[in-house]
Design a protein around this motif. Structure first.
Motif, PDB file in Angstrom:
ATOM      1  N   ASP A 128      33.967 -14.468  18.262  1.00  0.00           N
ATOM      2  CA  ASP A 128      34.257 -13.365  19.175  1.00  0.00           C
ATOM      3  C   ASP A 128      35.142 -12.286  18.547  1.00  0.00           C
ATOM      4  O   ASP A 128      35.161 -11.146  19.019  1.00  0.00           O
ATOM      5  N   ASP A 129      35.862 -12.649  17.496  1.00  0.00           N
ATOM      6  CA  ASP A 129      36.731 -11.636  16.880  1.00  0.00           C
ATOM      7  C   ASP A 129      35.930 -10.482  16.308  1.00  0.00           C
ATOM      8  O   ASP A 129      36.481  -9.429  16.002  1.00  0.00           O
ATOM      9  N   ILE A 333      30.899  -4.409  13.866  1.00  0.00           N
ATOM     10  CA  ILE A 333      29.580  -5.050  13.821  1.00  0.00           C
ATOM     11  C   ILE A 333      28.816  -4.594  12.577  1.00  0.00           C
ATOM     12  O   ILE A 333      28.214  -5.392  11.866  1.00  0.00           O
ATOM     13  N   GLU A 334      28.883  -3.297  12.298  1.00  0.00           N
ATOM     14  CA  GLU A 334      28.162  -2.810  11.127  1.00  0.00           C
ATOM     15  C   GLU A 334      28.831  -3.256   9.827  1.00  0.00           C
ATOM     16  O   GLU A 334      28.152  -3.455   8.818  1.00  0.00           O
TER      17      GLU A 334
ATOM     18  N   ASP B 106      37.560  -9.293  27.605  1.00  0.00           N
ATOM     19  CA  ASP B 106      37.149 -10.644  27.222  1.00  0.00           C
ATOM     20  C   ASP B 106      36.061 -10.522  26.165  1.00  0.00           C
ATOM     21  O   ASP B 106      34.903 -10.216  26.475  1.00  0.00           O
ATOM     22  N   LEU B 107      36.425 -10.758  24.912  1.00  0.00           N
ATOM     23  CA  LEU B 107      35.471 -10.554  23.818  1.00  0.00           C
ATOM     24  C   LEU B 107      34.317 -11.548  23.889  1.00  0.00           C
ATOM     25  O   LEU B 107      33.234 -11.288  23.392  1.00  0.00           O
ATOM     26  N   GLY B 108      34.567 -12.670  24.541  1.00  0.00           N
ATOM     27  CA  GLY B 108      33.525 -13.677  24.666  1.00  0.00           C
ATOM     28  C   GLY B 108      32.391 -13.266  25.575  1.00  0.00           C
ATOM     29  O   GLY B 108      31.330 -13.888  25.589  1.00  0.00           O
ATOM     30  N   SER B 109      32.609 -12.207  26.362  1.00  0.00           N
ATOM     31  CA  SER B 109      31.567 -11.747  27.291  1.00  0.00           C
ATOM     32  C   SER B 109      30.755 -10.586  26.742  1.00  0.00           C
ATOM     33  O   SER B 109      29.945 -10.005  27.457  1.00  0.00           O
ATOM     34  N   PRO B 429      40.036 -16.489  26.283  1.00  0.00           N
ATOM     35  CA  PRO B 429      38.631 -16.878  26.463  1.00  0.00           C
ATOM     36  C   PRO B 429      38.449 -17.551  27.829  1.00  0.00           C
ATOM     37  O   PRO B 429      39.374 -18.180  28.350  1.00  0.00           O
ATOM     38  N   ALA B 430      37.262 -17.413  28.413  1.00  0.00           N
ATOM     39  CA  ALA B 430      37.018 -17.928  29.758  1.00  0.00           C
ATOM     40  C   ALA B 430      37.390 -19.409  29.865  1.00  0.00           C
ATOM     41  O   ALA B 430      38.030 -19.842  30.823  1.00  0.00           O
ATOM     42  N   HIS B 431      37.030 -20.197  28.839  1.00  0.00           N
ATOM     43  CA  HIS B 431      37.278 -21.635  28.932  1.00  0.00           C
ATOM     44  C   HIS B 431      38.775 -21.961  28.867  1.00  0.00           C
ATOM     45  O   HIS B 431      39.186 -23.048  29.241  1.00  0.00           O
ATOM     46  N   ALA B 432      39.573 -21.015  28.367  1.00  0.00           N
ATOM     47  CA  ALA B 432      40.997 -21.292  28.192  1.00  0.00           C
ATOM     48  C   ALA B 432      41.851 -20.646  29.273  1.00  0.00           C
ATOM     49  O   ALA B 432      43.074 -20.792  29.270  1.00  0.00           O
ATOM     50  N   PHE B 433      41.201 -19.929  30.203  1.00  0.00           N
ATOM     51  CA  PHE B 433      42.002 -19.133  31.130  1.00  0.00           C
ATOM     52  C   PHE B 433      42.807 -19.999  32.104  1.00  0.00           C
ATOM     53  O   PHE B 433      43.984 -19.747  32.360  1.00  0.00           O
ATOM     54  N   ALA B 434      42.183 -21.039  32.629  1.00  0.00           N
ATOM     55  CA  ALA B 434      42.893 -21.893  33.581  1.00  0.00           C
ATOM     56  C   ALA B 434      44.125 -22.528  32.917  1.00  0.00           C
ATOM     57  O   ALA B 434      45.220 -22.555  33.490  1.00  0.00           O
ATOM     58  N   ALA B 435      43.941 -22.999  31.700  1.00  0.00           N
ATOM     59  CA  ALA B 435      45.069 -23.590  30.981  1.00  0.00           C
ATOM     60  C   ALA B 435      46.160 -22.559  30.730  1.00  0.00           C
ATOM     61  O   ALA B 435      47.356 -22.858  30.810  1.00  0.00           O
TER      62      ALA B 435
END
Lengths: 447, 447
Positions: A128-129, A333-334, B106-109, B429-435
């Motif tokens: 994601d970075d 990205i590029e 959110d870069l994961g999205s 990241p979405a999976h880490a948000f709750a934590a």
């Protein structure tokens, strides 16, 4: 003629006049070739001192906006006709039907499908970075790929930590100008002739330009003095086309060592050499004094805005700081895509394919030119230089027949010492190239 | 402590000291939080006058490199901790496990597959000019798409000829600074607090900063004087989060008209409003005095480096000229891709999807914070501001538990008038948000 200049004199008369003229030229209100009133007449009309007008004309001539033509006064330079450079998105150049301008590769050969699949792979596999703000040096995977590439392809001594990715070579010039300034350098030598936008970019960033003549051996290194740095094109002088003579290569590095000066090596078309023994990058002679600049603008496409500097250790920090300050961003990205394109060997294959295509074009061009003219700079790159005293006549004749090409005079900084035509053979679309040559033949054969 | 500064005094003592400190900070040799020696001690050590050292400290404080903490001397600002901004590619921020910094989506999205197919379509269907040097305003198809988009989504009055595409908003600041300078403007107001890199970019481009306080009604428009321009975030003040009070919106435009000043509206997260009656862009009130700045950094990704200015007619030419001079290039392929992404409705759909996701995150965050704290700036954007007098204590406690968040103090230009936490909820990241919320709860509940 009525110039209709609106002068804002708050920052001084000369600066106000310079700004007004620059804006009028850039906006197209003063098209290329326009003859300006004499300094005496303009001073009278604007209520300024004549010395002010003369000083403004001189500054704008150095920056490349104006040209002083002996006997015919001061004219607006043909900036827009210099197609294929970042600041020259000139509507004008599209009007001319036959494009023999230098400066851009054959855009029709861009590897569209390969690039699309590279982008897809990068988007599929990267973390994601990839979508985050860029590293101030550029993405590491690209710097790693580039270090291997420039070493293999151009004999450059490179390490990923000494590479900075930039949005094009011309975008790098202000960064280098800032870095030099941070080191106390205020005067930078440029080749005369050279690419005017580069000289302008240097001047716009506050450096004083010191034009150094070019002769058959390239940059006259012996004319360098106490300038703090020099911008040059040692492998294939632009626009003359000669390579820097071997003894001058050594002398240039010696100059740098002895004076503490820096050499910026603009290797704009280093990938395209047609002789058997390609000239390696000057940087290899002394990576501690030479800044190597490479670009994807010729090997892939200018639109990508991707270039790179390989820096001596002492310059990494000042350049990175200038890149931050000037917010010179490059698409992450590029960057990742170019790294992949290099790592998978696609860039090398594309360059090899294009080198063959350009060599065929060059040979066809030479078959028309060499019977009548001395042609130089043919061993490399995407343009040749035709030695002729009738530069203006031929450029005008070509223009009148809708053929766009340049003269050496379009590249002069201070003084024109040789004359000739600069004929680019890469920009015309493949299907139109034969016709372009026929039209060119009609111009040069009549002459 | 031994600062080990190498001073280059050729451009003067103060400038030499400033440069040395800036470089040491940027290079990480002086990490955030480092307490500098007093001006007296440093002056003695370096053999400089104390006034010189004080002046250099003041300048660096304005630029955001240093903070003067009452009672505890001068410290290096936590620039790197301000993650998610162009000049802050800080290794440091990766060390902290829980990321509640503001400034990035959110870069994961990121819509990877859609973007890849958009790039492929653009590469398949565009003419060869896609690969050429960019138009100095940016590609026309993108400016056409953006004019429709900002009008529809943000109530901006826009025409493609008055839009300039730029490589990010922070990259646009030097261009605006240059354009203002060309119009004779040398002093520009900024909100205090604001995003320090933006203030620094303005100062680095030669403009004098005039900090204007922010209160519950946003920018204190009544404090504006004869500055030639003001940078502001009227829809969602950064970092406080308030919207500019309705009477101040009118007063700001009146100020601009009466003084001839320019208003730069940084609409950095305008797409993400969670209330039912979104606040339209201020620019709609007077497109002849307000510069609207939008960006894809929050709605898509910062790595793209894509933003846009909608300019009053009088500013188009100076900004275009600055863009040429500074060689601010944007990838032509990605410009074409964004145009397509907008035209096909994909951007709107992505924004809607993300708006819902961010609203859910915000609600979860508020469920932890509101029982104990006053939380403001919750109607929009990707961060909230927690009003608390114990800002430093809480930031330090969070940091000690590897939670990265900011205080209002990290955003102060001249004077800190309110204190609190700036908690971003989009970057984890979405999976880490709750934590992340659990860890945050432990910090704020203990307190």
């Amino acid at each position: 003629m009525d110039l209709a200049l609106e002068l804002d004199l708050r920052r001084g008369r000369r600066i106000g006049l310079e700004d007004a003229l620059r804006q009028a030229i850039v906006a197209g209100r003063l098209p290329a070739g326009t003859r300006l009133p004499s300094s005496r007449v303009l001073a009278e009309e604007l209520g300024l001192g004549r010395a002010t007008v003369v000083a403004a004309f001189e500054q704008l001539a150095i920056e490349g906006y104006l040209v002083a033509a002996p006997g015919s006064g001061t004219r607006v330079a043909s900036i827009p006709a210099l197609g294929g450079h970042a600041d020259l998105a000139a509507p004008e150049r599209r009007v001319l039907h036959t494009d023999l301008l230098p400066g851009e590769p054959d855009l029709g050969s861009f590897p569209r499908a390969q690039w699309a699949s590279t982008i897809r792979r990068v988007l599929t596999t990267s973390g994601d970075d990839l979508f985050s703000y860029d590293d101030p040096r550029g993405r590491r995977e690209l710097r790693v790929a580039l270090a291997a590439y420039v070493s293999r392809a151009r004999g450059v001594h490179a390490h990923p930590d000494r590479i900075v990715v930039v949005p094009g070579y011309s975008s790098a010039i202000p960064l280098l100008a800032d870095a030099f300034c941070a080191l106390g350098i205020t005067r930078v030598a440029v080749e005369d002739p050279c690419l005017p936008p580069h000289a302008r970019a240097l001047a716009a960033a506050g450096q004083e330009l010191v034009p150094i003549p070019v002769d058959d051996g390239g940059l006259r290194v012996q004319d360098l003095g106490d300038e703090g740095a020099v911008l040059c094109t040692p492998t294939h002088q632009y626009p003359i086309g000669v390579a820097l003579a071997p003894d001058r290569r050594g002398a240039l590095v010696t100059w740098a060592r002895e004076t503490g000066g820096w050499v910026v090596e603009d290797d704009y078309d280093g990938e395209f050499r047609f002789d058997r023994h390609p000239v390696g990058a000057l940087q290899g002679l002394d990576p501690s004094r030479v800044i190597y600049a490479g670009t994807a603008s010729k090997s892939l496409a200018p639109g990508l805005g991707l270039a790179w500097l390989v820096l001596p250790p002492a310059l990494v920090e000042p350049v990175v700081q200038a890149r931050r300050r000037r917010r010179a961003a490059v698409s992450t990205i590029e960057q990742a895509a170019l790294a992949d394109f290099i790592d998978t060997g696609r860039l090398d294959r594309h360059v090899r394919r294009m080198r063959s295509a350009y060599r065929r074009r060059r040979d066809a061009l030479l078959s028309i030119l060499v019977p009548r003219y001395e042609v130089i700079g043919i061993a490399a790159g995407l343009h040749v230089t035709v030695v002729t005293e009738r530069e203006r006549e031929l450029v005008e004749r070509a223009t009148s027949r809708s053929i766009a090409l340049l003269g050496i005079g379009d590249h002069v900084v201070a003084e024109q010492t040789r004359s000739g035509l600069v004929v680019g053979y890469s920009r015309a679309p493949a299907h139109a190239f034969a016709a372009a040559l026929e039209r060119l033949a009609a111009v040069v054969e009549d002459a």
